[in-house]
Design a protein around this motif. Structure first.
Motif, PDB file in Angstrom:
ATOM      1  N   UNK A 291      39.337  42.964  34.793  1.00 33.76           N
ATOM      2  CA  UNK A 291      40.584  43.691  34.517  1.00 33.76           C
ATOM      3  C   UNK A 291      41.554  43.601  35.685  1.00 33.76           C
ATOM      4  N   UNK A 292      41.033  43.620  36.910  1.00 31.38           N
ATOM      5  CA  UNK A 292      41.894  43.478  38.085  1.00 31.38           C
ATOM      6  C   UNK A 292      42.578  42.111  38.104  1.00 31.38           C
ATOM      7  N   UNK A 293      41.825  41.074  37.742  1.00 25.90           N
ATOM      8  CA  UNK A 293      42.413  39.727  37.675  1.00 25.90           C
ATOM      9  C   UNK A 293      43.569  39.712  36.686  1.00 25.90           C
ATOM     10  N   UNK A 294      43.330  40.286  35.513  1.00 29.15           N
ATOM     11  CA  UNK A 294      44.359  40.294  34.476  1.00 29.15           C
ATOM     12  C   UNK A 294      45.570  41.112  34.898  1.00 29.15           C
ATOM     13  N   UNK A 295      45.315  42.251  35.556  1.00 30.91           N
ATOM     14  CA  UNK A 295      46.424  43.083  36.030  1.00 30.91           C
ATOM     15  C   UNK A 295      47.276  42.339  37.056  1.00 30.91           C
ATOM     16  N   UNK A 296      46.616  41.609  37.953  1.00 28.43           N
ATOM     17  CA  UNK A 296      47.360  40.827  38.940  1.00 28.43           C
ATOM     18  C   UNK A 296      48.186  39.740  38.272  1.00 28.43           C
ATOM     19  N   UNK A 297      47.591  39.057  37.293  1.00 30.46           N
ATOM     20  CA  UNK A 297      48.320  38.007  36.580  1.00 30.46           C
ATOM     21  C   UNK A 297      49.516  38.589  35.828  1.00 30.46           C
ATOM     22  N   UNK A 298      49.329  39.755  35.225  1.00 35.91           N
ATOM     23  CA  UNK A 298      50.430  40.415  34.504  1.00 35.91           C
ATOM     24  C   UNK A 298      51.543  40.820  35.475  1.00 35.91           C
ATOM     25  N   UNK A 299      51.155  41.445  36.587  1.00 33.48           N
ATOM     26  CA  UNK A 299      52.166  41.922  37.543  1.00 33.48           C
ATOM     27  C   UNK A 299      52.986  40.765  38.096  1.00 33.48           C
ATOM     28  N   UNK A 300      52.356  39.605  38.273  1.00 32.05           N
ATOM     29  CA  UNK A 300      53.050  38.458  38.856  1.00 32.05           C
ATOM     30  C   UNK A 300      53.651  37.532  37.801  1.00 32.05           C
ATOM     31  N   UNK A 301      53.636  37.995  36.545  1.00 28.84           N
ATOM     32  CA  UNK A 301      54.282  37.259  35.450  1.00 28.84           C
ATOM     33  C   UNK A 301      53.685  35.856  35.293  1.00 28.84           C
ATOM     34  N   UNK A 302      52.366  35.779  35.414  1.00 25.95           N
ATOM     35  CA  UNK A 302      51.666  34.494  35.318  1.00 25.95           C
ATOM     36  C   UNK A 302      50.584  34.521  34.231  1.00 25.95           C
ATOM     37  N   UNK A 303      50.603  35.532  33.403  1.00 27.10           N
ATOM     38  CA  UNK A 303      49.531  35.714  32.421  1.00 27.10           C
ATOM     39  C   UNK A 303      49.480  34.589  31.395  1.00 27.10           C
ATOM     40  N   UNK A 304      50.599  33.880  31.207  1.00 27.51           N
ATOM     41  CA  UNK A 304      50.613  32.807  30.203  1.00 27.51           C
ATOM     42  C   UNK A 304      49.800  31.596  30.632  1.00 27.51           C
ATOM     43  N   UNK A 305      49.352  31.573  31.863  1.00 24.38           N
ATOM     44  CA  UNK A 305      48.545  30.444  32.345  1.00 24.38           C
ATOM     45  C   UNK A 305      47.208  30.876  32.923  1.00 24.38           C
ATOM     46  N   UNK A 306      46.784  32.120  32.639  1.00 20.84           N
ATOM     47  CA  UNK A 306      45.531  32.674  33.162  1.00 20.84           C
ATOM     48  C   UNK A 306      44.717  33.275  32.023  1.00 20.84           C
ATOM     49  N   UNK A 307      43.421  32.927  31.974  1.00 21.08           N
ATOM     50  CA  UNK A 307      42.463  33.623  31.117  1.00 21.08           C
ATOM     51  C   UNK A 307      41.380  34.200  32.008  1.00 21.08           C
ATOM     52  N   UNK A 308      41.234  35.520  31.995  1.00 20.98           N
ATOM     53  CA  UNK A 308      40.205  36.195  32.786  1.00 20.98           C
ATOM     54  C   UNK A 308      39.032  36.528  31.877  1.00 20.98           C
ATOM     55  N   UNK A 309      37.818  36.220  32.338  1.00 20.72           N
ATOM     56  CA  UNK A 309      36.649  36.297  31.471  1.00 20.72           C
ATOM     57  C   UNK A 309      35.454  36.848  32.234  1.00 20.72           C
ATOM     58  N   UNK A 310      34.711  37.756  31.602  1.00 25.19           N
ATOM     59  CA  UNK A 310      33.490  38.288  32.203  1.00 25.19           C
ATOM     60  C   UNK A 310      32.351  37.294  31.973  1.00 25.19           C
ATOM     61  N   UNK A 311      31.886  36.681  33.058  1.00 23.47           N
ATOM     62  CA  UNK A 311      30.844  35.663  32.939  1.00 23.47           C
ATOM     63  C   UNK A 311      30.231  35.393  34.302  1.00 23.47           C
ATOM     64  N   UNK A 312      28.922  35.228  34.334  1.00 25.71           N
ATOM     65  CA  UNK A 312      28.242  34.740  35.527  1.00 25.71           C
ATOM     66  C   UNK A 312      28.540  33.255  35.661  1.00 25.71           C
ATOM     67  N   UNK A 313      29.106  32.864  36.791  1.00 23.97           N
ATOM     68  CA  UNK A 313      29.486  31.459  36.989  1.00 23.97           C
ATOM     69  C   UNK A 313      28.311  30.522  36.839  1.00 23.97           C
ATOM     70  N   UNK A 314      27.103  31.033  37.016  1.00 19.73           N
ATOM     71  CA  UNK A 314      25.915  30.185  36.880  1.00 19.73           C
ATOM     72  C   UNK A 314      25.634  29.809  35.426  1.00 19.73           C
ATOM     73  N   UNK A 315      26.418  30.374  34.491  1.00 18.09           N
ATOM     74  CA  UNK A 315      26.305  30.014  33.081  1.00 18.09           C
ATOM     75  C   UNK A 315      27.506  29.196  32.618  1.00 18.09           C
ATOM     76  N   UNK A 316      28.192  28.561  33.555  1.00 24.05           N
ATOM     77  CA  UNK A 316      29.437  27.861  33.228  1.00 24.05           C
ATOM     78  C   UNK A 316      29.210  26.682  32.296  1.00 24.05           C
ATOM     79  N   UNK A 317      28.170  25.886  32.522  1.00 24.59           N
ATOM     80  CA  UNK A 317      27.950  24.681  31.705  1.00 24.59           C
ATOM     81  C   UNK A 317      27.656  25.048  30.266  1.00 24.59           C
ATOM     82  N   UNK A 318      26.768  26.025  30.068  1.00 23.36           N
ATOM     83  CA  UNK A 318      26.418  26.378  28.684  1.00 23.36           C
ATOM     84  C   UNK A 318      27.589  27.042  27.961  1.00 23.36           C
ATOM     85  N   UNK A 319      28.527  27.596  28.723  1.00 22.61           N
ATOM     86  CA  UNK A 319      29.694  28.239  28.114  1.00 22.61           C
ATOM     87  C   UNK A 319      30.826  27.247  27.843  1.00 22.61           C
TER      88      UNK A 319
END
Length: 446
Positions: A291-319
């Motif tokens: 949520x903090x990532x998304x709030x920062x993207x919204x505040x800086x007017x960059x949300x159209x190029x950011x997707x924030x997602x809850x995920x353990x990076x160690x599961x990146x390939x399977x995702x």
């Protein structure tokens, strides 16, 4: 006593940070807002809190002969530390003000007997003076007490950087951290932002290290209208070198694997063009941090190029699958020892075992995300620490396990004249007065 008395607030903040693991910068910022402190009082609160944490071992060394074997409640020790800090380090504060407030705090938080004890300690200090740190014979212990850094860190820095470099590094970290921010280049030019800030922060200037950075000797830049409007965000100068190291192109698909709270995510996003398909996917383990990532993207007017997602990076390939990203950033969990100036409590919270355990996590994340990098793509590994084990040693071991990657020189937008780890980039805290930071650039070749 007024509940917003600065010295009382300082004791309360220190008790919270010391006892509950809260980060000093977040706790100080929230206290300033909640108490509606004036700029002068906010500056004094910040000075006392950071000063006590930075000099904690030194202050305890000074207090020890006066306290003896008496067991002190944590807040009482913090109260005495704040008083000794003000008496020894802040020469413009009258001792009568320190004595009066310290006694009243002891009375309010404790009782009359405790107030008398605190007053007696301070009178003794005033009468007898403080013992001399330079009298300590052992050089490691002497530097540990003088700079208020645990001995295991001093020994490690001596071993890895040599006594002269380590001493210069440790002698630098107790200076006040500069206020450091990054300009949102999609909304304003750096010189224009500096001009707008100069009325309130007359000493604000361009960073010499980061081409999007501005710095000031102090001040609450996060409290400005410019921050609220997304024209700037708080980020250290060294940290601002990470996004440019990815050599981002407008249409790149980027993965920020350990992204919260989103400072580097939004910096990456500035280089992307959503019309060309550019996008950054930002991950974190915890939903509230996402949520903090998304709030920062919204505040800086960059949300159209950011997707924030809850995920353990160690599961990146399977995702996401293999070879899905042009650029991948692993700003890895680390000991944070490069932040000892800005977050001084870190040096007391970490142990040598923490460093060893973190290298395993860092390697696991790198191994997990490596397959998601396209051939010809780039993987940046960064940390805010200064230990070899967490930095180039992790990179060297990764390259042995992954011959399909090679290490290349870290690209920067301005010359970096102090670097201790080429072709990687290692900045130490005394090089530029910034955070200590490590960045390595890896290209996938097959």
């Amino acid at each position: 006593m007024d509940k917003n008395n600065v010295r009382l607030l300082a004791v309360n903040v220190l008790a919270r940070v010391g006892g509950r693991g809260g980060y000093s910068n977040l706790t100080v910022d929230s206290t300033i807002r909640q108490a509606h402190l004036s700029a002068r009082d906010a500056a004094l609160l910040t000075n006392i809190v950071y000063g006590v944490i930075q000099h904690q071992l030194t202050l305890d060394y000074y207090l020890a002969p006066f306290v003896g074997r008496r067991e002190l409640e944590p807040w009482v020790r913090q109260l005495l530390r704040t008083a000794i800090y003000q008496m020894h380090y802040l020469d413009k504060i009258p001792e009568r003000a320190i004595f009066f407030d310290s006694t009243e705090i002891a009375k309010q938080k404790g009782h009359a007997g405790l107030a008398k004890f605190v007053t007696a300690i301070l009178r003794n200090v005033q009468r007898k003076g403080l013992r001399d740190v330079s009298a300590i014979q052992d050089p490691v212990k002497r530097l540990s007490i003088a700079t208020s850094v645990p001995e295991w860190i001093v020994n490690k820095l001596f071993d890895q950087w040599g006594e002269l470099e380590a001493t210069a590094l440790l002698n630098s970290i107790n200076s006040a951290p500069r206020a450091s921010a990054r300009v949102n280049r999609t909304m304003i030019q750096r010189d224009d932002l500096v001009f707008r800030l100069q009325d309130e922060f007359p000493e604000v200037r361009n960073s010499v290290l980061a081409t999007s950075g501005v710095v000031a000797p102090g001040g609450h830049l996060a409290g400005t209208p410019e921050f609220a409007d997304g024209l700037l965000t708080m980020q250290d100068e060294s940290s601002q070198l990470v996004a440019p190291s990815l050599d981002i192109q407008p249409g790149d698909q980027v993965l920020d694997a350990c992204a919260a709270p989103g400072g580097k995510t939004t910096h990456i996003a500035e280089w992307l063009d959503p019309q060309a398909g550019g996008h950054v996917t930002a991950l974190d383990l915890h939903a509230h941090k996402v949520n903090l990532i998304q709030q920062n993207a919204d505040r800086m007017h960059l949300a159209d190029r950011v997707t924030a997602q809850t995920l353990d990076a160690r599961k990146a390939v399977e995702t996401f699958g293999e070879q899905k990203f042009d650029k991948v950033l692993v700003d890895a969990p680390c000991s944070g020892l490069g932040l000892m100036r800005r977050k001084p409590e870190i040096k007391y919270d970490k142990t040598a075992d923490d460093v060893a355990n973190l290298t395993r996590v860092q390697s696991e994340i790198l191994d997990a995300v490596a397959p998601t990098v396209k051939v010809g793509g780039r993987l940046t590994y960064s940390t805010c620490t200064i230990t070899h084990e967490e930095n180039q040693d992790v990179v060297a071991a990764f390259l042995q396990r992954h011959p399909d990657f090679r290490q290349v020189t870290v690209p920067t937008l301005a010359p970096v004249t102090h670097n201790h780890a080429a072709p990687a980039l290692q900045i130490l805290p005394h090089d530029y007065g910034s955070d200590g930071f490590f960045i390595a650039s890896l290209e996938r070749v097959q």
